[in-house]
Design a protein around this motif. Structure first.
Motif, PDB file in Angstrom:
ATOM      1  N   LEU A 183      36.689   7.778 -28.635  1.00  0.00           N
ATOM      2  CA  LEU A 183      38.081   7.565 -28.224  1.00  0.00           C
ATOM      3  C   LEU A 183      38.116   6.886 -26.851  1.00  0.00           C
ATOM      4  O   LEU A 183      38.872   5.945 -26.618  1.00  0.00           O
ATOM      5  N   LYS A 184      37.243   7.356 -25.955  1.00  0.00           N
ATOM      6  CA  LYS A 184      37.176   6.759 -24.612  1.00  0.00           C
ATOM      7  C   LYS A 184      36.758   5.298 -24.715  1.00  0.00           C
ATOM      8  O   LYS A 184      37.383   4.419 -24.106  1.00  0.00           O
ATOM      9  N   ALA A 234      30.931   3.764 -14.497  1.00  0.00           N
ATOM     10  CA  ALA A 234      29.971   2.960 -15.276  1.00  0.00           C
ATOM     11  C   ALA A 234      30.598   2.409 -16.560  1.00  0.00           C
ATOM     12  O   ALA A 234      29.983   1.622 -17.255  1.00  0.00           O
ATOM     13  N   TRP A 235      31.825   2.826 -16.890  1.00  0.00           N
ATOM     14  CA  TRP A 235      32.479   2.339 -18.107  1.00  0.00           C
ATOM     15  C   TRP A 235      32.811   0.855 -17.919  1.00  0.00           C
ATOM     16  O   TRP A 235      33.151   0.419 -16.805  1.00  0.00           O
ATOM     17  N   VAL A 274      31.140   3.393 -22.814  1.00  0.00           N
ATOM     18  CA  VAL A 274      31.259   4.575 -21.944  1.00  0.00           C
ATOM     19  C   VAL A 274      29.914   5.284 -21.950  1.00  0.00           C
ATOM     20  O   VAL A 274      29.056   4.976 -22.772  1.00  0.00           O
ATOM     21  N   GLU A 275      29.781   6.244 -21.050  1.00  0.00           N
ATOM     22  CA  GLU A 275      28.510   6.967 -21.012  1.00  0.00           C
ATOM     23  C   GLU A 275      28.442   7.946 -22.171  1.00  0.00           C
ATOM     24  O   GLU A 275      29.415   8.648 -22.455  1.00  0.00           O
ATOM     25  N   ASP A 276      27.314   7.977 -22.861  1.00  0.00           N
ATOM     26  CA  ASP A 276      27.118   8.919 -23.958  1.00  0.00           C
ATOM     27  C   ASP A 276      26.527  10.191 -23.380  1.00  0.00           C
ATOM     28  O   ASP A 276      25.334  10.293 -23.153  1.00  0.00           O
ATOM     29  N   LYS A 277      27.404  11.162 -23.142  1.00  0.00           N
ATOM     30  CA  LYS A 277      26.974  12.414 -22.501  1.00  0.00           C
ATOM     31  C   LYS A 277      25.926  13.116 -23.342  1.00  0.00           C
ATOM     32  O   LYS A 277      24.989  13.688 -22.826  1.00  0.00           O
ATOM     33  N   LEU A 278      26.101  13.049 -24.653  1.00  0.00           N
ATOM     34  CA  LEU A 278      25.208  13.768 -25.552  1.00  0.00           C
ATOM     35  C   LEU A 278      23.776  13.274 -25.400  1.00  0.00           C
ATOM     36  O   LEU A 278      22.850  14.061 -25.256  1.00  0.00           O
TER      37      LEU A 278
END
Lengths: 221, 221
Positions: free
Chosen positions: A50-51, A135-136, A174-178
């Motif tokens: 979504l982001k 960083a997006w 976007v940053e992939d937190k996972l």
């Protein structure tokens, strides 16, 4: 009957039953935990997507702004990409030669936004980004001219105009937190290495087809 | 009356001693060892699915809001006014904080104007043939593309493509001088189920944190 009566067979009936039941309960528990972890991962991914989607939408808006401000330039670049004459009032079906998308690609190349951590060297930084959001970023990855022609006025349609149909593909990162968390977690007692820039990125692509119609000022050849 | 002999009595004493009790003890211990984590997992999963449901509701609502900001509201709508550090809040809107399927949602929208002088667009002019001069275009194909459907060297080497020009939007879009043409929007959404603590506690880092931010841009089109 003999089996029931035999003292040898009667022993250890409850224990195997309980062990069997425990095994099934364990399998059930592990399955539930797997589903739960997967569910959580899916939810996190949905939010990340979504982001990325709305960051990509920012790229589409940026591109549309450029098209609004420079309609003639994008029209000329589109005609060049399709190899068509920009003044022809009624191009035949399949008209056009082997054009070059040099100018059209360049037209989209400066539609960038966000930070510079993932290779975006310029563009407009995200002014409201905080923390990891800095960083997006977004960029236009592809632009295609689908139709480009000048419509001159006639009895059926008296409005002279330039018609240009473009297809933009914008990608938001976007940053992939996972991915970052999984890499950082590593094994117990031995944290993993930091995720690479590519692993940290989650992206979403948005395709936008836009028709630009402008009153025509040119003649025909 | 003759009583039937007791079955236990037929089991030799050496084999009868406390076997059943020990078996039950082990079985109960084993069962407890398995059932305690499995039941806690069950409870956890139930609350997790409630959390998943709330996340889905929040994610759908966030997407709905963002689509409104991007496609439905006018560029100069009051909600898209630059906030100058003070976000628009859901509690200040008519109807207050929305509740979707039992999930209470609160949102903040920050809006920042991207100054025209900081937005630069690169573009080129293509020098096509003169519309009134020979040779005319054939079937809509640009005259400067030769019979072999190849762009003439002069065209492709840049003779007919002007050097790239880069100008700011403030310079290019004089019609909108003094009016913003690009805004950045940052929507922060928080959600909670009726059993959760107040919104203020949900912003703190940790497992209870239920907040997500989306960033996009809106152009004056």
């Amino acid at each position: 009957m003999n089996a029931i009566r035999s003292p040898r067979r009667r022993r250890a009936v409850a224990l195997p039953m309980v062990m069997g039941f425990s095994f099934l309960a364990l399998v059930f528990g592990i399955m539930m935990m797997t589903v739960r972890v997967e569910d959580k991962r899916q939810n996190l991914m949905n939010f990340q997507q979504l982001k990325a989607y709305y960051v990509a939408q920012a790229g589409v808006q940026h591109a549309l702004l450029k098209v609004r401000i420079l309609p003639n330039e994008v029209y000329e670049a589109s005609a060049l990409a399709r190899g068509v004459c920009p003044f022809d009032p009624s191009p035949a079906d399949g008209a056009g030669g082997t054009g070059t998308d040099l100018v059209l690609t360049e037209f989209a190349s400066d539609i960038l936004g966000g930070g510079s951590t993932s290779g975006v060297a310029d563009g407009i930084p995200l002014v409201l980004a905080q923390g990891e959001e800095t960083a997006w970023n977004y960029r236009i990855t592809s632009v295609r001219a689908l139709t480009t022609f000048t419509h001159t006025n006639d009895a059926a349609d008296p409005t002279a105009r330039k018609v240009n149909v473009l297809e933009f593909q914008a990608v938001g990162y976007v940053e992939d937190k996972l991915a970052s968390n999984q890499r950082a977690l590593g094994t117990p007692g031995a944290p993993g290495p930091a995720a690479t820039a590519a692993e940290k990125r989650r992206w979403e692509q948005v395709t936008k087809i836009v028709e630009i119609t402008r009153s025509s000022v040119g003649g025909g050849s | 009356m003759i009583r039937p002999p007791c079955r236990v009595a037929r089991i030799p004493r050496s084999r009868r001693k406390a076997m059943t009790f020990l078996e039950i003890l082990i079985a109960v211990t084993l069962l407890a060892g398995v059932m305690i984590p499995v039941s806690s997992m069950l409870i956890d999963t139930a609350s997790q699915s409630a959390a998943t449901k709330a996340e889905s509701a929040a994610s759908s609502y966030a997407a709905k809001l963002m689509n409104q900001f991007l496609d439905e509201l006018a560029f100069d709508d009051a909600i898209l006014d630059a906030t100058g550090g003070t976000p628009h809040k859901s509690e200040d809107q008519p109807g207050g904080n929305p509740v979707i399927d039992g999930t209470a949602i609160r949102w903040d929208l920050e809006v920042a104007i991207i100054p025209d002088s900081t937005i630069f667009f690169r573009h080129r002019t293509v020098r096509y043939h003169s519309p009134s001069a020979a040779p005319p275009c054939t079937n809509g194909t640009e005259a400067k593309i030769d019979a072999g459907n190849v762009m003439t060297p002069a065209f492709s080497t840049g003779v007919n493509i002007a050097p790239a020009n880069e100008r700011s939007v403030a310079d290019l879009d004089r019609k909108n001088a003094g009016r913003p043409v690009l805004k950045e929007l940052r929507l922060t959404i928080q959600w909670k189920s009726p059993r959760d603590p107040a919104f203020e506690d949900l912003t703190q880092p940790g497992p209870r944190r239920r907040t997500v931010s989306l960033i996009t841009r809106r152009a004056r089109l």
